[in-house]
Design a protein around this motif. Structure first.
Motif, mmCIF file in Angstrom:
data_model
loop_
_atom_site.group_PDB
_atom_site.id
_atom_site.type_symbol
_atom_site.label_atom_id
_atom_site.label_comp_id
_atom_site.label_asym_id
_atom_site.label_seq_id
_atom_site.Cartn_x
_atom_site.Cartn_y
_atom_site.Cartn_z
ATOM 1 N N ILE A 45 -2.298 6.944 -10.578
ATOM 2 C CA ILE A 45 -1.951 6.208 -9.369
ATOM 3 C C ILE A 45 -3.230 5.621 -8.799
ATOM 4 C CG2 ILE A 45 -1.047 6.427 -7.035
ATOM 5 C CD1 ILE A 45 0.736 8.694 -8.090
ATOM 6 N N TRP A 46 -3.169 4.373 -8.407
ATOM 7 C CA TRP A 46 -4.338 3.726 -7.835
ATOM 8 C C TRP A 46 -3.939 2.978 -6.579
ATOM 9 C CZ3 TRP A 46 -4.320 -1.689 -7.809
ATOM 10 C CH2 TRP A 46 -3.353 -2.289 -8.603
ATOM 11 N N ASN A 47 -4.911 2.788 -5.731
ATOM 12 C CA ASN A 47 -4.693 2.122 -4.453
ATOM 13 C C ASN A 47 -5.370 0.753 -4.519
ATOM 14 O OD1 ASN A 47 -5.506 1.237 -1.730
ATOM 15 N ND2 ASN A 47 -4.467 3.122 -1.083
ATOM 16 N N ALA A 48 -4.608 -0.288 -4.337
ATOM 17 C CA ALA A 48 -5.132 -1.652 -4.456
ATOM 18 C C ALA A 48 -6.260 -1.900 -3.460
ATOM 19 C CB ALA A 48 -4.012 -2.665 -4.266
ATOM 20 N N GLU A 49 -6.140 -1.390 -2.259
ATOM 21 C CA GLU A 49 -7.178 -1.610 -1.248
ATOM 22 C C GLU A 49 -8.490 -0.938 -1.652
ATOM 23 O OE1 GLU A 49 -7.120 -3.769 1.235
ATOM 24 O OE2 GLU A 49 -5.108 -4.271 0.497
ATOM 25 N N GLU A 50 -8.405 0.248 -2.227
ATOM 26 C CA GLU A 50 -9.612 0.945 -2.686
ATOM 27 C C GLU A 50 -10.282 0.155 -3.808
ATOM 28 O OE1 GLU A 50 -8.787 4.977 -3.789
ATOM 29 O OE2 GLU A 50 -7.879 5.429 -1.842
ATOM 30 N N VAL A 51 -9.504 -0.390 -4.706
ATOM 31 C CA VAL A 51 -10.047 -1.181 -5.810
ATOM 32 C C VAL A 51 -10.742 -2.418 -5.256
ATOM 33 C CG1 VAL A 51 -9.446 -2.545 -7.850
ATOM 34 C CG2 VAL A 51 -8.378 -0.311 -7.486
ATOM 35 N N LYS A 52 -10.109 -3.098 -4.303
ATOM 36 C CA LYS A 52 -10.718 -4.289 -3.696
ATOM 37 C C LYS A 52 -12.041 -3.950 -3.021
ATOM 38 C CE LYS A 52 -6.353 -6.605 -2.628
ATOM 39 N NZ LYS A 52 -5.484 -7.067 -1.521
ATOM 40 N N ARG A 53 -12.049 -2.836 -2.277
ATOM 41 C CA ARG A 53 -13.291 -2.430 -1.602
ATOM 42 C C ARG A 53 -14.399 -2.153 -2.615
ATOM 43 N NH1 ARG A 53 -9.826 -0.038 2.178
ATOM 44 N NH2 ARG A 53 -9.678 1.912 1.037
ATOM 45 N N ALA A 54 -14.053 -1.483 -3.700
ATOM 46 C CA ALA A 54 -15.047 -1.145 -4.719
ATOM 47 C C ALA A 54 -15.601 -2.407 -5.381
ATOM 48 C CB ALA A 54 -14.428 -0.219 -5.765
#
Length: 86
Positions: A67-76
């Motif tokens: 499971i991944w969080n799109a917002e976390e990926v964008k921030r990274a």
């Protein structure tokens, strides 16, 4: 070998027009070309289905989904971009 085929009026007219155009010399030639094209499409369709099956198997064998969080990926990604530019 002789095969009789019943065509709809629309298909019959299409075949007649192909012969009339001079591109084909006979009704038989039009039908043979149509069958060659059908065989070609069947071959392409089979290749696509085979590739899809391989892709599905590769996905299934790639491991458990996470499971991944799109917002976390964008921030990274944004942070990495800033670090590369900075």
């Amino acid at each position: 070998m002789s095969i009789n085929v019943n065509l709809t009026p629309l298909l019959e007219e299409m075949v007649r027009q192909k012969v009339k155009s001079g591109l084909y010399t006979s009704v038989s030639e039009v039908v043979r070309e149509a069958l060659r094209l059908m065989e070609e499409q069947d071959t392409l369709r089979k290749a696509k289905v085979d590739q899809l099956r391989q892709d599905i198997n590769a996905g299934l064998e790639s491991g458990t989904a996470t499971i991944w969080n799109a917002e976390e990926v964008k921030r990274a990604v944004r942070k990495k971009r800033v670090n590369l530019q900075g």
